[in-house]
Motif scaffolding. Structure first.
Motif, mmCIF file in Angstrom:
data_model
loop_
_atom_site.group_PDB
_atom_site.id
_atom_site.type_symbol
_atom_site.label_atom_id
_atom_site.label_comp_id
_atom_site.label_asym_id
_atom_site.label_seq_id
_atom_site.Cartn_x
_atom_site.Cartn_y
_atom_site.Cartn_z
ATOM 1 N N TYR A 97 19.941 -90.770 -92.036
ATOM 2 C CA TYR A 97 19.891 -89.728 -90.955
ATOM 3 C C TYR A 97 20.201 -90.252 -89.720
ATOM 4 O O TYR A 97 20.588 -89.891 -88.915
ATOM 5 N N HIS A 98 20.277 -91.774 -89.665
ATOM 6 C CA HIS A 98 20.665 -92.611 -88.361
ATOM 7 C C HIS A 98 21.630 -93.634 -88.663
ATOM 8 O O HIS A 98 21.378 -94.786 -88.302
ATOM 9 N N GLU A 120 24.136 -87.709 -90.885
ATOM 10 C CA GLU A 120 23.344 -87.636 -89.447
ATOM 11 C C GLU A 120 23.202 -86.324 -88.865
ATOM 12 O O GLU A 120 22.128 -85.945 -88.239
ATOM 13 N N GLU A 133 24.338 -87.667 -80.344
ATOM 14 C CA GLU A 133 23.366 -87.414 -79.170
ATOM 15 C C GLU A 133 23.559 -86.048 -78.606
ATOM 16 O O GLU A 133 22.635 -85.095 -78.405
#
Ligand SMILES: Cc1ncc(C[n+]2csc(CCOP(=O)(O)OP(=O)(O)O)c2C)c(N)n1
Ligand SMILES: [Mg+2]
Length: 635
Positions: free
Chosen positions: A399-400, A411, A569
């Protein structure tokens, strides 16, 4: 003569065309389960052309203008897509409701074939009304008619026969009432449902007939919850209660029967771990102590490690597709036995299992009662929990990942999972996403995970999402779509815009087929023909520069709001904005098709060429033959 007899003239009749009669009839059909009634056919998707414009189309118009029947009409942009929308709707409503679809003759109708196959394979009800040639044949061959020199009663619509759970063609009005009753029976039979096709010759649609008024009375179709045979439960429990390492495989049937709470109680009472299939994912919340994740070729390494040693597999509402069984390599314990609770005897008998033919909820309750006192050993539970903890750490990392310069798809999935609310729905069907989602998605609600993986049909995503949102307007619906699927079938964005139906569409652009590219590479075929690139004049291959294709601009041109994300982001911010927007919004992001994905520790059988010039293919064949040794028949 008979119409003047006193007995006949006393029977009330209504003079309508065949198409008008169908519309009036459909508007009066209800389904009922657990005492709750709802409209069985809440509406009709369609695209008009000759064959239906003056038949079913005229009937729908008249019904709307006069208010004589409530059957709302939705104009789709592609006939395949409207069947997908119908399937999305019906699956979201746990098969208690099904849409009708009307299409013009010829290509309009055959465009629905792929949707028919998808519905039947996934066991989801949909009513298809393809238009057909003239029953009278006086003008044959009409535009778009298939001519068969060997038979004058063949039409392109015969192609629906093997794809439909019920098929009929209405050559004469007198045939309609019995056909309609059969249609409703099959649509509401949980063991036998799927695509139901009523082919409608275009002249017959417009033909008037005196129908008995009782054809149009309100009808309620009970959706059955059959109880299991007590002896079958006894046989099943004898096997389960002797098990050391039992494993439940929860399929779509658990969700359609709304049996998730019953399943949770069974798992809590016995400690038996629960793995889920693509259609069953979310049957237990991902963080329930008994949940061990997806099973099979695209499952969690935790579930697959348990499957490899399970001595009793309890399949509930599953068809045991090759992805679920890892092409029959998932269950490796030599004496493994299967207990199959399924509403369809066909599925209950698979893998030489002990069949328990019943509604999933009633069956689970019966098993839970009969298993009273049985509990798995503490060290088995500890092993399950250890495997799950390891797997959860792998998912957290995926996920990260912080992959650069382009983010990884894992992600993107992580961001959607973390930004989506617990009741939001994620929709997918084909490409690398179904596998990544089954592995990584953390479901918090039984209706949150909607991946069509019976037919894995590119193009289901947006169209299916439209139907899902219509079925559950109170939920946010995220359609995750690859660039390949988007190019194939994104036209329903226009339908969503015109109907004011809000979707969030996450468009994952990796310039081609990351899924089939990876598969091709693993089979030695070097990603041949899987990239969206210019043809290189030197190599002659499609591995030149990127194409000047702007899918975000394409989505904008169809009337959606579009947000372009340049980083993960950015993507999170755009997704949060899209979630609260009131219009259909497309979030576009480029990802790296070569970014790493966790391993399921599993296998899928795709044959490799037995003779080849390329060493990459020969090596793949050697490894294929090695893997195939693990394949078993369960007899
Ligand atoms: C209608 C249809 N045609 C072909 C396939 C075979 N197929 C499976 S995945 C895939 C590529 C999907 O590409 P994309 O949507 O970009 O997803 P990605 O693989 O990049 O994740 C193809 C061609 C399919 N599943 N459905
Ligand atoms: Mg792609």
């Amino acid at each position: 003569m008979s119409s003047s007899s006193p007995a006949r003239s006393a029977r009330p009749i209504r003079r309508l065309t065949v198409a008008q009669a169908i519309v009036q009839f459909l508007a009066q059909q209800y389904s009922e389960r657990d005492g709750v009634e709802q409209r069985l056919i809440p509406g009709c998707f369609g695209i008009f052309g000759h064959g239906n414009v003056a038949g079913v189309g005229q009937a729908l118009l008249e019904a709307q203008l006069t208010g004589s029947a409530n059957l709302p009409y939705y104009l789709a942009r592609n006939e395949q897509a409207m069947v997908h929308s119908s399937v999305g709707y019906a699956r979201m409503r746990n098969r208690l409701q099904a849409f009708a679809c009307t299409a013009s003759i010829g290509p309009g109708s055959t465009n629905m074939l792929t949707g028919a196959a998808l519905a039947t394979i996934n066991r989801i009800p949909v009513l298809l009304l393809p238009s057909d040639l003239f029953a009278t044949r006086v003008a044959s061959p009409v535009l778009q008619e298939l001519e068969d020199p060997g038979s004058l009663d063949v039409s392109v619509n015969d192609a629906f026969r093997p794809l439909s759970r019920f098929f009929d063609r209405i050559w004469r009005p007198e045939q309609l009432p019995a056909a309609l009753l059969s249609v409703m029976r099959v649509l509401t039979d949980p063991a036998d449902t799927g695509a139901v096709t009523l082919a409608l010759p275009q002249d017959v649609q417009a033909e008037a007939f005196d129908w008995p008024e009782e054809l149009f009375r309100r009808r309620v179709w009970h959706i059955a919850r059959p109880v299991p045979e007590p002896e079958a439960v006894t046989r099943a429990v004898a096997v389960i209660s002797a098990a050391q390492r039992p494993l439940i495989v929860a399929g779509g049937g658990v969700l359609y029967a709304e049996a998730h709470d019953a399943l949770r109680r069974l798992a809590e009472a016995t400690g038996i771990p629960v793995a889920d299939t693509q259609a069953g994912k979310g049957a237990l919340a991902w963080d329930h102590p008994a949940a061990v994740g997806g099973i099979g070729a695209t499952g969690s390494a935790a579930a697959n490690a348990l499957a490899a040693q399970a001595d009793v597999v309890i399949g509930i509402g599953t068809r045991y597709s090759d992805f679920t069984t890892a092409s029959r390599t998932a269950f490796q314990y030599p004496g493994v036995r299967f207990v199959n609770l399924n509403i369809a005897a066909f599925d209950a008998g698979k893998n030489a299992g002990i069949p328990v033919v019943a509604d999933a909820r009633r069956g689970i309750v019966a098993l839970t009662d009969a298993l009273a006192g049985y509990q798995v050993e503490a060290d088995y539970t500890a092993r399950c929990q250890g495997l799950v903890a390891d797997w959860n750490a792998i998912v957290d990392r995926a996920y990260h990942l912080g992959h650069q310069p382009l983010p990884s798809q894992t992600e993107v999935i992580g961001a959607v999972n973390e930004i989506a609310g617990p009741r939001d729905v994620v929709v997918q069907a084909a490409g690398s996403l179904p596998g990544d989602l089954q592995m990584l998605w953390r479901s918090r609600d039984p209706k949150q995970y909607h991946v069509e993986y019976g037919y894995s049909c590119m193009g289901y995503e947006i169209a299916g999402a439209l139907g899902i949102k219509m079925a559950a307007p109170d939920r946010e619906v995220f359609a995750l779509v690859g660039d390949g699927s988007y190019l194939m079938l994104s036209a329903e964005i226009v339908t969503a815009v015109s109907e004011g139906i809000k979707l969030v569409i996450v468009l994952i652009d990796n310039h081609g087929f990351s899924s089939i590219g990876a598969l091709s590479e693993s089979l030695g075929s070097q990603r041949f023909g899987t990239r969206y690139r210019y043809r290189d004049p030197v190599t002659g291959m499609l591995d030149g520069g990127y194409l000047p294709v702007d899918l975000a601009a394409n989505a904008e041109s169809l009337g959606a709001d579009v947000l372009r994300a340049r980083s993960i982001e950015d993507f999170r911010a755009a997704l949060a904005k899209a979630r609260t927007a009131d219009r259909t919004t497309v979030v576009h992001i480029e990802t790296d098709p070569l970014a790493p994905v966790p391993s399921s520790g599993s296998w899928w059988d795709v044959p490799v060429a037995q003779t080849a010039v390329l060493e990459s293919t020969r090596a793949a064949r050697r490894s294929y033959e090695q893997s195939k040794r693990a394949q078993r028949g369960y007899l």
